[in-house]
Structures are given as structure tokens and as C-alpha cells.
Write a protein that holds these residues in place. Structure first.
Motif, PDB file in Angstrom:
ATOM      1  N   SER A  78       0.919  -1.188  -0.150  1.00 26.07           N
ATOM      2  CA  SER A  78       0.092   0.078  -0.004  1.00 26.07           C
ATOM      3  C   SER A  78       0.825   1.160  -0.162  1.00 26.07           C
ATOM      4  CB  SER A  78      -1.195  -0.091   1.148  1.00 26.07           C
ATOM      5  OG  SER A  78      -0.200  -0.226   2.575  1.00 26.07           O
ATOM      6  N   TYR A  79       1.928   1.292   0.810  1.00 26.98           N
ATOM      7  CA  TYR A  79       2.832   2.399   0.735  1.00 26.98           C
ATOM      8  C   TYR A  79       3.483   2.585  -0.454  1.00 26.98           C
ATOM      9  CZ  TYR A  79       2.007   2.129   5.992  1.00 26.98           C
ATOM     10  OH  TYR A  79       1.454   2.094   6.951  1.00 26.98           O
ATOM     11  N   VAL A  80       3.969   1.478  -1.248  1.00 28.14           N
ATOM     12  CA  VAL A  80       4.500   1.411  -2.578  1.00 28.14           C
ATOM     13  C   VAL A  80       3.488   2.347  -3.613  1.00 28.14           C
ATOM     14  CG1 VAL A  80       5.230   0.095  -4.433  1.00 28.14           C
ATOM     15  CG2 VAL A  80       6.077  -0.301  -2.133  1.00 28.14           C
ATOM     16  N   GLU A  81       2.284   1.828  -3.395  1.00 35.40           N
ATOM     17  CA  GLU A  81       1.266   2.153  -4.271  1.00 35.40           C
ATOM     18  C   GLU A  81       0.865   3.707  -4.197  1.00 35.40           C
ATOM     19  OE1 GLU A  81      -0.836  -2.192  -5.187  1.00 35.40           O
ATOM     20  OE2 GLU A  81      -1.741  -0.728  -3.563  1.00 35.40           O
ATOM     21  N   ASP A  82       0.781   4.015  -2.839  1.00 34.47           N
ATOM     22  CA  ASP A  82       0.277   5.559  -2.387  1.00 34.47           C
ATOM     23  C   ASP A  82       1.754   6.442  -2.644  1.00 34.47           C
ATOM     24  OD1 ASP A  82      -1.981   4.175  -1.994  1.00 34.47           O
ATOM     25  OD2 ASP A  82      -1.650   4.400   0.312  1.00 34.47           O
ATOM     26  N   GLY A  83       2.911   6.138  -2.217  1.00 34.39           N
ATOM     27  CA  GLY A  83       4.004   6.927  -2.161  1.00 34.39           C
ATOM     28  C   GLY A  83       5.151   6.593  -3.109  1.00 34.39           C
ATOM     29  N   LEU A  84       5.587   5.688  -3.395  1.00 30.60           N
ATOM     30  CA  LEU A  84       6.757   5.479  -4.179  1.00 30.60           C
ATOM     31  C   LEU A  84       6.356   5.362  -5.570  1.00 30.60           C
ATOM     32  CD1 LEU A  84       9.745   4.599  -4.664  1.00 30.60           C
ATOM     33  CD2 LEU A  84       8.970   2.226  -4.237  1.00 30.60           C
ATOM     34  N   LEU A  85       5.504   4.960  -6.171  1.00 26.88           N
ATOM     35  CA  LEU A  85       5.006   4.779  -7.604  1.00 26.88           C
ATOM     36  C   LEU A  85       4.653   6.145  -8.087  1.00 26.88           C
ATOM     37  CD1 LEU A  85       3.366   1.203  -7.890  1.00 26.88           C
ATOM     38  CD2 LEU A  85       5.645   1.965  -8.431  1.00 26.88           C
ATOM     39  N   PRO A  86       3.753   6.763  -7.343  1.00 25.01           N
ATOM     40  CA  PRO A  86       3.503   8.472  -7.997  1.00 25.01           C
ATOM     41  C   PRO A  86       4.807   9.068  -8.022  1.00 25.01           C
ATOM     42  CG  PRO A  86       1.810   7.467  -6.247  1.00 25.01           C
ATOM     43  CD  PRO A  86       2.952   6.431  -6.292  1.00 25.01           C
ATOM     44  N   HIS A  87       5.272   8.992  -6.974  1.00 27.81           N
ATOM     45  CA  HIS A  87       6.745   9.831  -6.947  1.00 27.81           C
ATOM     46  C   HIS A  87       7.559   9.316  -8.088  1.00 27.81           C
ATOM     47  CE1 HIS A  87      10.094  12.080  -5.397  1.00 27.81           C
ATOM     48  NE2 HIS A  87      10.897  10.963  -5.705  1.00 27.81           N
ATOM     49  N   PHE A 138      15.409  -0.082  -4.982  1.00 25.75           N
ATOM     50  CA  PHE A 138      14.289   0.397  -5.695  1.00 25.75           C
ATOM     51  C   PHE A 138      13.980  -0.907  -6.920  1.00 25.75           C
ATOM     52  CE2 PHE A 138      13.515   1.906 -10.187  1.00 25.75           C
ATOM     53  CZ  PHE A 138      12.098   2.376  -9.866  1.00 25.75           C
ATOM     54  N   TYR A 139      15.100  -1.324  -7.440  1.00 30.75           N
ATOM     55  CA  TYR A 139      14.968  -2.647  -8.171  1.00 30.75           C
ATOM     56  C   TYR A 139      14.216  -3.833  -7.691  1.00 30.75           C
ATOM     57  CZ  TYR A 139      17.516   0.548 -11.450  1.00 30.75           C
ATOM     58  OH  TYR A 139      17.960   1.469 -12.401  1.00 30.75           O
ATOM     59  N   TRP A 140      14.669  -3.835  -6.348  1.00 35.65           N
ATOM     60  CA  TRP A 140      14.138  -5.156  -5.668  1.00 35.65           C
ATOM     61  C   TRP A 140      12.806  -4.950  -5.220  1.00 35.65           C
ATOM     62  CZ3 TRP A 140      15.258  -9.876  -5.310  1.00 35.65           C
ATOM     63  CH2 TRP A 140      16.447 -10.300  -5.337  1.00 35.65           C
ATOM     64  N   THR A 141      12.157  -3.661  -5.083  1.00 40.11           N
ATOM     65  CA  THR A 141      10.911  -3.118  -4.886  1.00 40.11           C
ATOM     66  C   THR A 141       9.979  -3.391  -6.243  1.00 40.11           C
ATOM     67  OG1 THR A 141      11.458  -1.744  -2.919  1.00 40.11           O
ATOM     68  CG2 THR A 141       9.348  -1.427  -4.209  1.00 40.11           C
ATOM     69  N   MET A 142      10.546  -2.904  -7.133  1.00 38.47           N
ATOM     70  CA  MET A 142       9.785  -3.162  -8.677  1.00 38.47           C
ATOM     71  C   MET A 142       9.675  -4.562  -8.992  1.00 38.47           C
ATOM     72  SD  MET A 142       9.150  -0.112  -9.277  1.00 38.47           S
ATOM     73  CE  MET A 142       8.937   0.247  -7.912  1.00 38.47           C
ATOM     74  N   THR A 143      10.759  -5.339  -8.495  1.00 39.23           N
ATOM     75  CA  THR A 143      10.621  -6.730  -8.853  1.00 39.23           C
ATOM     76  C   THR A 143       9.490  -7.658  -7.985  1.00 39.23           C
ATOM     77  OG1 THR A 143      13.129  -7.061  -9.762  1.00 39.23           O
ATOM     78  CG2 THR A 143      11.836  -8.996  -9.110  1.00 39.23           C
ATOM     79  N   ASP A 144       9.875  -7.221  -6.759  1.00 37.47           N
ATOM     80  CA  ASP A 144       8.829  -7.763  -5.729  1.00 37.47           C
ATOM     81  C   ASP A 144       7.233  -7.528  -5.975  1.00 37.47           C
ATOM     82  OD1 ASP A 144      10.690  -9.167  -4.524  1.00 37.47           O
ATOM     83  OD2 ASP A 144      11.013  -7.562  -2.881  1.00 37.47           O
ATOM     84  N   TYR A 145       7.219  -6.219  -6.398  1.00 41.12           N
ATOM     85  CA  TYR A 145       5.711  -5.842  -6.768  1.00 41.12           C
ATOM     86  C   TYR A 145       5.281  -6.283  -8.145  1.00 41.12           C
ATOM     87  CZ  TYR A 145       1.853  -2.532  -7.413  1.00 41.12           C
ATOM     88  OH  TYR A 145       0.572  -2.112  -7.592  1.00 41.12           O
ATOM     89  N   ALA A 146       6.229  -6.568  -9.140  1.00 38.74           N
ATOM     90  CA  ALA A 146       5.544  -6.987 -10.245  1.00 38.74           C
ATOM     91  C   ALA A 146       5.366  -8.538 -10.085  1.00 38.74           C
ATOM     92  CB  ALA A 146       6.888  -7.173 -11.174  1.00 38.74           C
ATOM     93  N   ILE A 147       5.829  -9.274  -9.407  1.00 32.60           N
ATOM     94  CA  ILE A 147       5.818 -10.616  -9.080  1.00 32.60           C
ATOM     95  C   ILE A 147       4.292 -10.816  -8.088  1.00 32.60           C
ATOM     96  CG2 ILE A 147       6.543 -12.573  -7.798  1.00 32.60           C
ATOM     97  CD1 ILE A 147       9.433 -11.903  -8.335  1.00 32.60           C
TER      98      ILE A 147
END
Length: 748
Positions: free
Chosen positions: A550-559, A572-581
Motif C-alpha cells: 500500500s505504501y508503494v502504491e500510495d507513495g513510491l510509484l506516484p513519486h 528500488f529494483y528489488w521493490t519493482m521486482t517484488d511488486y511485479a511478481i
């Protein structure tokens, strides 16, 4: 007893000649030992020992010469030799030869010593002379004699401007501003001041403003004997021109008294008049003093004052540069988005350069601006130019050190900058903080701890000290995540607007399996500081432990979608990978890899460096998810080959924690569990690495597989038992502080 007969007997027995020969030989021995001992690195006691030995031997030699005679049959007592058989006359002639020989050796030694050893001494003394001739001075805060505390900033500002003017002269060593101002309001012995600041001279004085006039008294004092080399009182009309003329006159007199040679560029610096308006200059001085404390409220006031000064004089280059720096600090200590910081800083950096292209503060601001834009090479160039123009800007050493450490991965250069800052400004709390960081980098943990403790004692409200203690306590030397949290909690109590504290407390709580505590601090960040990088960057960490995006969707991605920021961290790349999976959408992550480092997407042609090394691992995880085994294996092979063959690029070489973890990763990914046991033994038992174990246990399949190995599990059981103890210790602390919520008890 007949004295004449006694003296004749002394002569007959060659006692005088023995004394002469012994004295010359003894002197020669002492001179040789004293001369060669320093060159050969002998201990300090060697030369005195030989001197004592020679002195003790002298009376013994005289007694021996009186009591014994050397005959053809050997050594006999003098009283046993008949005077008609005595050979003392021949012995005396031999002694004459010995004396002449020793004298010749002494002459030769003197020539050699003067020609060769004197040259070495000359070189050494020249070095000392060079240090001595580099004039050193501290400018203490001038005393405000106006009877109005509101004029305090003026006297302080004048002192700082004098300090900066002297610091720009290349042959001067000037103590940093923060260190000099530590003695404000204290009647300290100037010898102690000089010793603590490492300077030979003190400039002090007073300022009295009354109506439209100002009286400035200045005096130059020699530290070692308290001698007043010069003093003068300036009584002038209060105008900007007069103030700058007084500053120039004081600076020139000080330089003249200290016999410092002025180069042409130094002359132009002293003659520089930054503004013609006294009101604008007064606002500028006040703003400079407000920025020093790094308090966000005071920084905001300083920004307003710089703006007012520039509205009066738009061509005030120093005010433009300082305003740009203040905007950067406003973002760091406040809640200003990065894009807004860049927008605020850019016009003032440009204006400063258009007015004065050789302004050190302008280059400092430019370095910060390039850093904000992630143009790190240009940032480095700007900071180095700033220090070339003014080596006394201690903050620039800090910013440059951070750049090397955090962005350019040149840890040794970063460490060197921290040490230089400490040398320039040894009493500054930020200098002491960075000096502690330097000691920690060199594995001098107790030394690092002592610097932090000194800072706590002398500067108890300096928040970064507690963050430094947290960093130290979570280091593998200690491995105390609970104590790290407690240190940051103290920082948060001192300043609950400092977002870095919230960031670190959330991280330490996750590492100790205290998700409710971490969520509490994330909610504060989201509610109050949603634009801060501390919130945005920590969103991915929270998701990696909890699978709550939820914090990724509300904060990181819009930013990241709205920003032109280029992420440098593998996080950052780990977060994008984990979120994509998590979303079952691998293309989502691949588009970010393509945007920021498209070379990663062609593993066959990929060139690995320390900048992209750790970016390959999350991409490999993505390829494993999409069943692209060949690409995944190739990335692992390149990762492991680079790590193994470039061990010298790691700060501590083979003993470096990151190197050992990278080697362990390679072995675990290849399921070589037996081979990884010695490495994790060193990492977790011989050292105290703690941090990512709960995340690995929950989400890392290779780690979970390794836990089935008896030896691996035995080691990790020790680690998890320690983490549980630290968790209980932290819960007890939070309850004692009244910061534990009852609902957090569930599951803990």
C-alpha cells in the motif's frame, strides 16, 4: 703528601694521557650514537644510555691507569713493577699516537656530520619551518557591546566574514567557524583555545552599534605567550562601505603581522565588496547565523531574510548562493519535494555565477544542485572547485564525503573528506560526527564510540549524533538492533520533525519482527511527510518484509512516475521486482529496468561494475519468475565472476561484509550449502551481522532450503535466538518510555 711528587707520578703513570684519550674517545662515541640513532630508528633511551656509560667509565679508566701498568709480560699492578723496569715512557708514546688517531677520527666525523647528516637535518627542519610559516589563526566571535541582543547576529556575522576573508588566503590556516564559535561567551585561557583549535594566533574583538555609527575593536594575540601583536579601534558611520573597509583593514593588518604573502588573487578577494546596502548586509549576516543550527524553523526564517536582502540588492552574489544552499537544507530537514528544491535552487545558483564566477559558496550550491539532479560527477567537480577557492568551508567536506560514500562508492575518498572536515573544524558537532564515521569505516569501533560519546556530552541536542550511534550499534561489530532503535528514539524525542529518525526506527522494527511498530512510524511519515524521501524510500523496505504494497502504491510509484530522479540503489529494483511478481506482471518491472539501465536487459553484452553489480540480482529473480533460465543463470555467473575477481574494489577486500555476503549469495543460489557454512559462520558468529534474517526466512526460497541443512540451521538458530532477545529488550524499553501500545501485544 707532596703534591708536586703526586702530579709527577700521575704523569709517569700516563694518567693524564689516559684521561685525554678517554675524553676524546668518549665524546666521539657519544656524538656518533646521538647522530645515527634517529637515522636508524633506535629508541630514545639509546643515546642517553651511552652518555651515562661513558661518564661512569671515566673515573674507572683513571683508577685503572693509576693502579695498573702494561708491561711486555702483560698487565701488572703498578706497585709490583720496579721503577727501573717500568715501560710507561713507551706506553706514553703509544698513548700519544692513540690520541692523535682519535682526534683525526673526530675531525673526519665532524666533516661527515656537517655535510651529510646536516643535510638530512636541514630537510627535516625545512618541513617544520614550512609548518611554522603557514600562519594559523582562529577568529573568535566578536563581543556584542551594543546592549541589545538583537545585534548579536551582527557581531557574530562580522566575525564570520573576517574568518572567511582570511581563509581565502592560500598561506593561512584558519580554524573553522563552528569550532571558533564554541568559545562564544566564555572567558577561556587563550592557550587552551589555541591548543584545542590547533592555531598559533587569536583574533578577537568587540562591536558596538549605536544609532548610525559602529565602533569595532580588534586585537591580534599570540597564543604561546599571550603577547598582543596589534590592536586598534575603528569608529565609523554605519554604512556597508565602511564595514567592508574595516573588514579589509583588519584582514590586511593581521596578514601583515603574521608575515603572510598576498598573491594577486588574494588581493582581489580582500578588496571585494559584496553589497553596497547595510540593511541588506545585516539581513544576510542574520540569515547566516540562523542556518548554522540546522533547525527547520530557523532555516525558514533565514530563507525569508535572504529574500529580503536580495529584494534590496539583487546583485548580492553571496546572498544568492547562500539562499540556494538554504533551499537544499530546507528539503533535507523539512518536507519539501525534490523537484521543488531543484526549482527553488536553480535561479539563485545561476544568478550567483552571473555576478561572481569565482565565488566558493556558488560552487558549493552548484554541487548540491547537481547532487539533487543525480549528476554526481558534476557535483564532485563543483565541490572540489569550492574547496579550492575556500578550503575553510567545512560543510563542503561533509557534502563531498557523503557524495563519495553514498553515490560514487569511493569509500576511501569519502573517509578522507570526513577527516579533513574534522581537521578544519574540530569542535563542530557535525565534524565530530563525521570523524566517528571515519573511525567506524576503519574498524576502529571503540574510537568511533568515543567520538559519539564526546558529541553527546558536549552537544547533547545535536540529533545526528544519535543516528550515528544507531549506525554504529547496528554494525556487525555490535549487531545490536535494539540499541540502535533506542538511540534513534532519543533523536526523535529531541526533534520529532526529523524524518530520518522515523525512517530508521521503522527499519529496525521490521528487522526485529515488530511489524506493528514499523507500521506506526510509516503512518506518521505518510500522514505528515508524504513527500519526503524517507517515506518514499522506506515504502519498498516495508513491503519486502510484510508483502503490504500500500505504501508503494500510495507513495513510491506516484513519486517515481512524476519525478526525473534516477534511482541508484538496488533497493528500488528489488521493490519493482517484488511488486511485479506480487501483481503477476513482470513487464511492470522490466519497463523500469529499461528506463533507468537498459544495458541490464541484454545479459550477454552486459558489462558489470560496482555501480550496477547489485542491480543484477533482482533482475535475475524476475527472469526466474518468467522461466527465462538462460538469462537468469548468465546474470548470476556474471555477478559471481565480477565479485570474485574484483575483491580489491570492496572497502575491506576479502574481509569486507558485502564481499562475504556476495560470495554467500553465489553459493546459496547454486545450492552449495556445505561451502557456505564457513562464510556464514564468520558473518553471524565471529561477527554479529543482524538485519535481513526475518525477511530471508519469509521470502527467500534458497535461504529456506538452506535451513534444512543441520549446520546452517544450527548457526541461524543462534542468530534468531539473539534477535528474539533483542526484540524483548526493545519491547521492555518502549513500555518503560510509555511508547508501547496495547494492541501491539497481539502476536508478540
Amino acid at each position: 703528601m707532596n703534591i708536586s711528587n703526586f702530579i709527577e707520578e700521575l704523569k709517569r703513570r700516563n694518567v693524564f694521557k689516559v684521561a685525554t684519550a678517554y675524553a676524546i674517545a668518549g665524546w666521539l662515541i657519544i656524538q656518533v650514537v646521538s647522530t645515527v640513532s634517529p637515522q636508524l630508528g633506535f629508541p630514545d633511551w639509546v643515546a642517553p644510555f651511552f652518555t651515562v656509560l661513558v661518564l661512569v667509565g671515566f673515573p674507572l679508566a683513571l683508577i685503572f691507569a693509576w693502579a695498573f701498568e702494561l708491561t711486555p709480560e702483560g698487565l701488572k699492578k703498578s706497585q709490583e713493577v720496579d721503577i727501573t723496569e717500568s715501560v710507561t715512557n713507551r706506553t706514553g708514546k703509544k698513548l700519544n699516537g692513540i690520541i692523535i688517531t682519535i682526534l683525526s677520527m673526530a675531525v673526519i666525523f665532524l666533516l661527515v656530520e656537517r655535510v651529510f647528516f646536516a643535510e638530512a637535518s636541514f630537510i627535516e627542519n625545512q618541513s617544520e619551518l614550512a609548518d611554522f610559516q603557514t600562519a594559523s589563526i582562529a577568529v573568535l566571535p566578536f563581543v556584542n557591546m551594543s546592549g541589545d541582543e538583537n545585534n548579536e547576529y551582527f557581531s557574530d556575522g562580522l566575525s564570520e566574514e573576517l574568518l572567511n576573508a582570511l581563509a581565502k588566503v592560500k598561506e593561512m590556516k584558519v580554524a573553522g567557524r563552528t569550532s571558533s564559535f564554541k568559545f562564544k561567551g566564555k572567558n577561556e585561557d587563550l592557550k587552551i583555545v589555541g591548543d584545542q583549535l590547533g592555531v598559533g594566533h587569536i583574533l578577537e574583538g568587540s562591536v558596538r552599534k549605536a544609532g548610525g555609527r559602529v565602533r569595532i575593536t580588534a586585537q591580534l594575540i599570540k597564543v604561546d605567550d599571550g603577547f598582543h601583536m596589534w590592536s586598534e579601534t575603528f569608529d565609523r558611520e554605519l554604512t556597508a562601505t565602511n564595514i567592508f573597509e574595516i573588514q579589509e583593514e583588519i584582514s590586511r593588518t593581521v596578514l601583515s603581522e603574521l608575515k603572510v604573502h598576498l598573491l594577486p588573487e588574494d588581493e582581489s578577494e580582500l578588496e571585494n565588496i559584496p553589497t553596497s546596502d547595510i540593511e541588506g548586509y545585516s539581513m544576510y549576516l542574520k540569515a547566516n547565523q540562523l542556518v548554522v543550527n540546522r533547525d527547520i524553523d530557523e532555516i525558514n526564517v533565514a530563507i525569508d531574510l535572504y529574500k529580503q536582502a536580495l529584494s534590496i540588492d539583487p546583485f548580492f552574489a553571496e546572498a544568492h548562493a547562500r539562499l540556494a544552499i538554504a533551499y537544499n537544507l530546507q528539503g533535507y530537514y523539512g518536507n519539501v519535494p525534490r523537484e521543488q528544491q531543484i526549482e527553488n535552487m536553480t535561479p539563485h545558483v545561476d544568478q550567483a555565477f552571473s555576478i561572481d564566477e569565482n565565488l566558493a559558496e556558488a560552487y558549493a550550491a552548484l554541487g548540491l544542485l547537481h547532487d539533487m539532479k543525480t549528476d554526481f560527477e558534476e557535483s564532485e567537480k563543483a565541490f572540489l572547485k569550492s574547496l579550492e577557492l575556500n578550503p575553510n568551508l567545512s560543510d563542503v567536506y561533509n557534502w563531498l564525503g557523503n557524495l563519495y560514500m553514498d553515490e560514487l562508492n569511493d569509500f576511501q575518498k569519502g573517509n578522507d573528506q570526513y577527516k579533513k572536515m574534522y581537521k578544519v573544524d574540530p569542535l563542530s558537532p557535525l565534524s565530530i560526527y563525521n570523524r566517528a564515521q571515519a573511525s567506524q569505516f576503519e574498524d576502529k569501533y571503540e574510537e568511533a564510540l568515543s567520538f559519539h560519546e564526546i558529541n553527546k556530552k558536549n552537544n547533547p541536542e545535536f540529533v545526528p549524533t544519535y543516528l550515528g550511534l544507531a549506525f554504529l550499534k547496528s554494525d556487525p561489530h555490535y549487531g545490536r538492533l535494539d540499541e540502535a532503535f533506542m538511540a534513534v528514539h532519543k533523536a526523535y524525542q529531541l526533534d520529532n520533525n526529523f524524518t530520518r529518525s522515523l525512517n530508521i526506527m521503522a527499519t529496525r522494527a521490521l528487522e526485529l519482527d515488530l511489524e506493528p511498530v514499523a507500521r506506526h512510524y510509516m503512518e506518521i511519515l505518510k500522514r505528515n511527510y508524504s513527500e519526503s524521501l524517507d517515506y518514499i524510500n522506506r515504502a519498498g523496505t516495508f513491503a519486502s518484509y510484510t508483502s503490504d504494497y500500500s505504501y508503494v502504491e500510495d507513495g513510491l510509484l506516484p513519486h517515481i512516475e512524476e519525478s526525473d530522479l534516477v534511482p541508484g540503489s538496488s533497493g528500488f529494483y528489488w521493490t519493482m521486482t517484488d511488486y511485479a511478481i506480487y501483481k503477476d506482471d513482470p513487464e511492470f518491472a522490466l519497463q523500469w529496468f529499461a528506463k533507468f539501465d537498459s544495458t541490464l536487459l541484454t545479459p550477454k553484452d552486459l558489462t558489470i561494475s560496482m555501480q550496477n553489480l547489485w542491480h543484477t540480482l533482482p533482475l535475475r529473480e524476475l527472469y526466474k519468475f518468467t522461466d527465462e533460465k538462460e538469462k537468469a543463470d548468465l546474470l548470476l555467473d556474471k555477478f559471481c565472476a565480477f565479485s570474485t575477481s574484483n575483491v580489491d574494489l570492496y572497502p575491506q577486500k576479502e574481509e569486507d561484509n558485502w564481499y562475504l555476503f556476495d560470495q554467500a549469495t553465489c553459493l546459496l543460489e547454486r545450492e552449495q550449502i556445505d561451502a557456505v557454512i564457513p562464510i556464514i559462520t564468520k558473518l553471524y558468529l565471529e561477527r554479529n551481522n543482524r538485519g535481513n534474517e526475518y525477511r530471508s526466512l519469509k521470502k527467500d526460497k534458497k535461504f529456506q532450503l538452506a535451513m534444512e541443512h543441520p549446520e546452517f540451521k544450527k548457526i541461524m538458530d543462534v542468530v534468531f535466538a539473539d534477535l528474539r532477545d533483542q526484540k524483548e529488550n526493545l519491547i521492555a524499553y518502549l513500555k518503560a518510555e510509555g511508547d508501547w501500545k496495547e494492541e501491539w501485544d497481539e502476536g508478540n
